[in-house]
Design a protein around this motif. Structure first.
Motif: not given
Length: 240
Positions: A71-96
């Motif tokens: 999906a790099r053609a979007a640059c940056p790729a837009r990601v939506l986490d629905v019902g993210c709670g306090t999960s590490s999914l968003c923070t992991g994507l952002y930091t790693k």
């Protein structure tokens, strides 16, 4: 089988830092916002700043990173986490994530959103999160996954993630779960990917997804086992 596995999962959570609240979930309606507000308000012990149902970013990255590479053609790729709670999914994507990503985490619990915004900005004496790529960004917003109109326009995300959100919403009734699915597909770009992470068996989940996502292709990938439990990634993509 799925009900048994979910009960065992709740039992293992009850032995952790959120023993009282997690132990009560088996007899509760997981679509009740007050329940999640109570859960997310529980104090965190030690250095643990996120709480993951099922599993976290580390276990999911092997599936997510190749999709983001495409999906790099979007640059940056837009990601939506629905019902993210306090999960590490968003923070992991952002930091790693080594690729530029614009991540939006939404949850109907204001307690969860406030905690994640504090974590992002370095509240309570913590160090602010740093992006894995200089062009990456991360935001958290309170929103209902069944009505994303206030925060997401149609076709605006290359990757939409649902980690246990369908499972929770479906406890309130399948019509609500189908509305959640419809909103996720509405905001997904035609070439994008929606992933539902769950411990529910494919023979139960796949017929529901095929019914609610006609015109899209539904495939299944097995994940784990993690801590003795096998999970599934239900991948929904546009038909060629």
């Amino acid at each position: 089988m799925a009900a048994l596995r979910r009960t065992l999962h709740l039992t293992s959570l009850a032995a952790g830092t959120r023993r009282t609240v997690a132990g009560s979930l088996a007899g509760s309606c997981l679509a009740d916002r007050s329940l999640w507000d109570k859960l997310h308000a529980q104090p965190r012990q030690g250095s643990v700043r996120t709480f993951d149902w099922f599993f976290g970013y580390e276990e999911a990255q092997g599936l997510l990173l190749p999709l983001l590479e495409k999906a790099r053609a979007a640059c940056p790729a837009r990601v939506l986490d629905v019902g993210c709670g306090t999960s590490s999914l968003c923070t992991g994507l952002y930091t790693k994530c080594p690729h530029p990503v614009d991540v939006l985490g939404v949850d109907f619990s204001p307690v969860a959103v406030a905690h994640m915004n504090s974590l992002l900005g370095g509240g309570q004496g913590q160090t602010p999160l740093c992006p894995g790529h200089p062009d990456s960004s991360l935001h958290f917003v309170q929103a209902d996954g069944q009505n994303l109109q206030p925060v997401a326009s149609s076709g605006s995300f290359q990757l939409v993630l649902d980690k246990g959100t369908w499972d929770a919403v479906a406890r309130g009734g399948l019509p609500e779960a189908y509305q959640l699915l419809a909103e996720c597909l509405r905001v997904l770009s035609p070439q994008g990917t929606l992933i539902q992470f769950s411990d529910e068996d494919p023979d139960v989940r796949v017929p529901c997804l095929e019914k609610g996502s006609q015109g899209w292709t539904v495939t299944v990938q097995e994940l784990g086992p993690f801590r003795g439990i096998t999970y599934f990634a239900y991948v929904i993509q546009g038909s060629d």
